[in-house]
Design an enzyme around this catalytic site. Structure first.
Site, PDB file in Angstrom:
ATOM      1  N   GLU B  48      69.541  46.801  70.870  1.00 35.05           N
ATOM      2  CA  GLU B  48      70.390  46.169  69.855  1.00 35.05           C
ATOM      3  C   GLU B  48      69.590  45.434  68.783  1.00 35.05           C
ATOM      4  OE1 GLU B  48      70.903  45.905  73.089  1.00 35.05           O
ATOM      5  OE2 GLU B  48      72.966  46.471  73.569  1.00 35.05           O
ATOM      6  N   PHE B 110      82.000  38.223  83.446  1.00 36.76           N
ATOM      7  CA  PHE B 110      80.939  39.217  83.401  1.00 36.76           C
ATOM      8  C   PHE B 110      80.562  39.521  81.946  1.00 36.76           C
ATOM      9  CE2 PHE B 110      79.649  43.768  83.262  1.00 36.76           C
ATOM     10  CZ  PHE B 110      78.405  43.598  83.860  1.00 36.76           C
ATOM     11  N   GLN B 111      79.298  39.436  81.644  1.00 38.24           N
ATOM     12  CA  GLN B 111      78.752  39.692  80.304  1.00 38.24           C
ATOM     13  C   GLN B 111      79.370  38.803  79.230  1.00 38.24           C
ATOM     14  OE1 GLN B 111      78.666  44.015  79.681  1.00 38.24           O
ATOM     15  NE2 GLN B 111      76.637  43.989  80.630  1.00 38.24           N
ATOM     16  N   LYS B 160      87.934  41.610  73.818  1.00 37.22           N
ATOM     17  CA  LYS B 160      88.422  42.970  74.066  1.00 37.22           C
ATOM     18  C   LYS B 160      89.922  43.098  73.814  1.00 37.22           C
ATOM     19  CE  LYS B 160      88.142  46.812  77.279  1.00 37.22           C
ATOM     20  NZ  LYS B 160      87.759  47.274  78.616  1.00 37.22           N
ATOM     21  N   MET B 470      46.242  39.405  63.417  1.00 35.08           N
ATOM     22  CA  MET B 470      46.358  38.170  62.654  1.00 35.08           C
ATOM     23  C   MET B 470      46.041  36.962  63.529  1.00 35.08           C
ATOM     24  SD  MET B 470      46.722  36.881  59.793  1.00 35.08           S
ATOM     25  CE  MET B 470      47.650  37.647  58.487  1.00 35.08           C
TER      26      MET B 470
HETATM   27  C1  LIG Z   1      58.052  38.505  67.729  1.00 34.87           C
HETATM   28  C2  LIG Z   1      56.778  37.844  67.359  1.00 34.87           C
HETATM   29  N1  LIG Z   1      55.967  37.375  68.325  1.00 34.87           N
HETATM   30  C3  LIG Z   1      54.794  36.787  67.992  1.00 34.87           C
HETATM   31  C4  LIG Z   1      54.425  36.647  66.692  1.00 34.87           C
HETATM   32  C5  LIG Z   1      53.103  35.973  66.321  1.00 34.87           C
HETATM   33  N2  LIG Z   1      52.227  36.938  65.659  1.00 34.87           N
HETATM   34  C6  LIG Z   1      52.102  36.981  64.314  1.00 34.87           C
HETATM   35  S1  LIG Z   1      51.090  38.202  63.808  1.00 34.87           S
HETATM   36  C7  LIG Z   1      50.777  38.678  65.389  1.00 34.87           C
HETATM   37  C8  LIG Z   1      49.877  39.831  65.674  1.00 34.87           C
HETATM   38  C9  LIG Z   1      50.428  41.099  65.197  1.00 34.87           C
HETATM   39  O1  LIG Z   1      49.668  42.146  65.728  1.00 34.87           O
HETATM   40  P1  LIG Z   1      49.795  43.600  65.172  1.00 34.87           P
HETATM   41  O2  LIG Z   1      51.185  44.012  65.106  1.00 34.87           O
HETATM   42  O3  LIG Z   1      48.863  44.489  65.920  1.00 34.87           O
HETATM   43  O4  LIG Z   1      49.327  43.422  63.668  1.00 34.87           O
HETATM   44  P2  LIG Z   1      47.865  43.145  63.062  1.00 34.87           P
HETATM   45  O5  LIG Z   1      47.826  41.700  62.722  1.00 34.87           O
HETATM   46  O6  LIG Z   1      46.858  43.542  64.078  1.00 34.87           O
HETATM   47  O7  LIG Z   1      47.859  43.997  61.843  1.00 34.87           O
HETATM   48  C10 LIG Z   1      51.461  37.865  66.286  1.00 34.87           C
HETATM   49  C11 LIG Z   1      51.361  37.990  67.743  1.00 34.87           C
HETATM   50  C12 LIG Z   1      55.330  37.128  65.718  1.00 34.87           C
HETATM   51  N3  LIG Z   1      55.079  36.995  64.415  1.00 34.87           N
HETATM   52  N4  LIG Z   1      56.478  37.736  66.075  1.00 34.87           N
END
Ligand SMILES: Cc1ncc(C[n+]2csc(CCOP(=O)(O)OP(=O)(O)O)c2C)c(N)n1
Ligand SMILES: [Mg+2]
Lengths: 167, 558
Positions: B48, B110-111, B160, B470
């Site tokens: 979802e 439920f749910q 529902k 990042m």
């Molecule tokens: C849902 C979520 N969890 C954690 C983060 C924190 N976060 C920001 S950038 C990142 C790394 C992203 O890794 P990737 O998708 O491999 O991208 P890259 O930076 O390597 O290009 C994380 C964990 C986030 N922004 N969103």
């Protein structure tokens, strides 16, 4: 930082109070008191909120409140000529004898009413602004306040001015 | 007699909905039964969250309201991240959720989950519909609220029994929605607009600071006209990219944490900032006290609560960006020569261009540049979150509004792939790319099932560094290279794609990049590209957290 009295006109719909209070907690604004009830306009309620903040914070609170779809109008009454009232019910220890007489004397000075008399306690009802209620409560503490219930402040503008939906 | 479900479907059709994204379950069975015969196209996602992001991507690419549908409890809760993402970026979506029957509400049935309570802080408004009689106007109001004023998500929770109950109901031919507590201001105050124009005459170093509000109000044309007629340079936020063509001489690119040096220097030296459809987010301003500290500020926004929220403003203008810009253009009387300022900016641009090392290794910036060259800056580019997002923002060179779709405010990893699906349904003739990170892609990788099922021609370009890049970058720069839980083991994404019946290609050599991208573009259906990039490449320039925005590090140009 000073207390502001906000008068908030809202749709009388389920959930509206939690939208309003949720907004305060989510954005880190504190509510000192809150009172809500139906008002003269059908389908609307009026919430009076006292909150403390600097001018910028209060402005932000009001703008955020205004964004809620169910909020019709928000007014800050603080700078206006207004009357404020709060009702408190205070249950005080009052052994028969001298302390009971003293309490009754205090009550009459504060124009409070004794609305229940028990064998070892009395219940006072007092209306007034926050300061007055604070003062009475402080004086009663020496006898032992068993329970204190306050409604929160409500306020209204003096004269013919009103807080109404502009629409 | 009509059931609530039928009233709902009719309502969606009357709002112009053609496609919605959803996932069925117990309490939405009556709605799904109604969908079975209807002309609405329902895309069955695999989670979802993806339905919400797809609705969001649809909305951003089209400017229309996106719609998603989920069952109660777990289904509704799975929408939450998507709704929050749309909320932070002011994207108009309507989320429909099933709910347990009204007689069980509050019973921990439920749910059952209190989805209106849960989403109160992340929706513009939401409804728990308790009477079938109310449904018709709730649907109208929901769409109205979502798309007007400052757009945003609206959720409708449908027990529902509200869906199954039959009532006599006809949609009125035309019904105007009128809400006494909701009357957005579109037209700016003319006094304030004149005041803004006066400040422009007093100014020596004006700068337009442009955000997503200009995109969502479709004001790019007016912006260009305004900027050109007064010769004011323009910098945009991440959300504002595409509001001005990247190669326009007045364009300074993106400002903020990963902005261009010249944009950040210009903000710092500007004496008049004209901020439109922006919210002075901390990723943009860096240290707030030093942000545009020499400048007077004009702030145009449709949301009065944004004006003065983070920064004191000299001329507040509440209104729609398009309408205000039109009015400003119409009211221009005098013009001033800012040539000295423009020359200074040109010098910065020359001295501090965006640059990255070209040493024969596979650099992500190069991939983005190649893609841009192949698409001639056209197509719809969606990104995930992290380095991939910033490199795309920095190097793609957007030319038009609504061609850049990214989760800015919430920064939701996993957003891009499903949002790209949504963008395809909004603009089926455009090439749609999801520029992904290997981490982000794995957050909604199950949607390979959806794109395969419907042959949705979304191209995924994974900038695969086998890192949560990042985060790794911050660990490298600020945590002594202690790479705590940011390394990802290799995944053969091509094989994963193949398992879903999708073609893919792994690319390791820069000389193969163009051919691989072309292959993806020329493939009719979806395609997955696994670019094995330089693992520890960083995003530069960078403003360290809490620093002033002119205190940038890196950028390979000192
Ligand atoms: C849902 C979520 N969890 C954690 C983060 C924190 N976060 C920001 S950038 C990142 C790394 C992203 O890794 P990737 O998708 O491999 O991208 P890259 O930076 O390597 O290009 C994380 C964990 C986030 N922004 N969103
Ligand atoms: Mg990565």
């Amino acid at each position: 930082m000073k207390p502001h009295t906000l008068s908030v006109l809202v749709e009388n719909k389920p959930g509206v109070l939690s939208r309003v209070t949720g907004l305060f907690s989510r954005r880190g604004f504190n509510i000192e008191s809150l009172a809500v009830g139906v008002c003269e306009e059908p389908g609307m309620s009026r919430i009076t909120i006292v909150c403390i903040g600097d001018d910028a914070q209060i402005e932000q609170v009001m703008k955020q409140l205004n964004k809620l779809i169910d909020v019709i109008k928000v007014s800050d009454l603080t700078e206006n000529d207004r009357v404020e009232r709060e009702l408190a019910l205070i249950k005080v220890n009052a052994e028969p004898g001298s302390s009971r007489a003293e309490i009754m004397q205090l009550a009459s000075i504060f124009r409070a009413q004794i609305i229940d008399v028990g064998s070892r306690s009395v219940v006072l009802s007092v209306a007034g602004d926050t300061k007055k209620i604070d003062a009475l409560e402080k004086l009663l503490r020496q006898y032992g306040v068993k329970e204190l219930v306050r409604t929160g402040t409500i306020a209204i503008l003096r004269g013919s001015k009103t807080v109404k939906s502009a629409k | 007699m009509k059931t609530g479900a039928k009233i709902l479907i009719e309502g969606l059709q009357r709002e112009g909905v053609e496609t919605l994204f959803g996932y069925p379950g117990g309490v939405v069975l009556p709605i799904y039964d109604e969908l079975y015969n209807s002309s609405l196209r329902h895309i069955l996602v695999r989670h979802e969250q993806a339905a919400a992001h797809a609705a969001d991507g649809f909305a951003r690419a089209s400017g229309r309201v996106g719609v998603c549908l989920a069952t109660s409890g777990p289904g509704a809760c799975n929408l939450v991240t998507g709704i929050a993402t749309a909320y932070m970026d002011s994207v108009p979506i309507v989320a429909l959720t099933g709910q347990v029957p009204t007689n069980l509400l509050g019973n921990d049935a439920f749910q059952e989950s209190d989805i209106t309570g849960i989403t109160m802080p992340i929706t513009k408004h939401n409804y728990l519909v308790k009477r079938t009689e109310d449904l018709g106007h709730v649907v109208r109001e929901a769409f109205f609220i979502a798309r007007t004023g400052r757009p945003g998500p609206v959720l409708i929770d449908l027990p529902k029994d509200v869906s199954t109950k039959e009532i006599d109901f006809e949609y009125p031919e035309s019904e105007n929605v009128s809400l006494r507590g909701y009357q957005p201001t579109y037209r700016g105050h003319s006094r304030q607009i004149d005041r803004a124009l006066e400040l422009l005459i007093e100014a020596e170093r004006p700068l337009l600071y442009i955000g997503g509000g200009v995109i969502s109000s479709n004001a790019a044309e007016e912006l260009l006209q305004f900027a050109e007629s007064l010769m004011i340079p323009v910098t945009t936020t991440l959300m504002g990219l595409g509001a001005i063509p990247c190669d326009h001489p007045l364009n300074l690119g993106m400002l903020g944490m990963h902005g261009t040096r010249y944009a950040n220097y210009a903000v710092t030296e500007s004496d008049l900032l004209i901020a439109i459809g922006v919210r002075f987010d901390d990723r943009v301003t860096g240290k707030l006290d030093t942000f545009a500290s020499q400048a007077k500020i004009i702030h145009v926004d449709i949301d009065p609560a944004e004006i003065g929220k983070n920064k004191r403003v000299d001329v507040p203008i509440v209104g729609d960006a398009k309408s205000v810009l039109k009015e400003m253009i119409a009211r221009i009387q005098k013009k001033k020569d800012y040539e000295k300022w423009l020359a200074r900016i040109r010098a910065w641009k020359e001295k501090y261009p965006m640059r990255y090392p070209k040493d024969g290794s596979l650099r992500p910036q190069f991939i983005i540049e190649e893609l841009s060259a192949l698409l001639k800056g056209e197509g719809i580019i969606v990104s995930e979150v992290g380095q991939n997002q910033m490199w795309t923002a920095q190097y793609f060179g957007f030319k038009k509004p609504r061609t850049w779709i990214t989760s800015g405010g919430l920064g939701t990893m996993g957003y891009g792939f499903p949002a790209a699906m949504g963008a395809h349904f909004a603009r089926p003739d455009e090439v749609v790319f999801d520029i992904a990170g290997d981490g982000s892609f794995q957050m909604n990788i199950q949607e390979l099932g959806t794109v395969s099922h419907y042959r949705i021609p979304v191209k995924v370009a994974i900038l695969n560094n086998r890192f949560l890049g990042m985060v790794r970058q911050w660990q490298e720069l600020f945590y002594d290279r202690r790479y705590s839980y940011t390394e990802l083991p290799p995944v053969d994404f091509v094989k994963v794609a193949n398992a879903y019946g999708i073609d893919g290609m792994r690319v390791e050599d820069p000389s193969d990049v163009r051919a691989a991208l072309s292959a993806a573009i020329e493939t009719d259906g979806p395609f997955v590209l696994d670019f094995r990039i330089e693992r520890e490449e960083n995003v530069f320039p960078m403003v360290p957290a809490g620093a002033a925005i002119n205190e940038m590090i890196g950028g390979h140009c000192e």
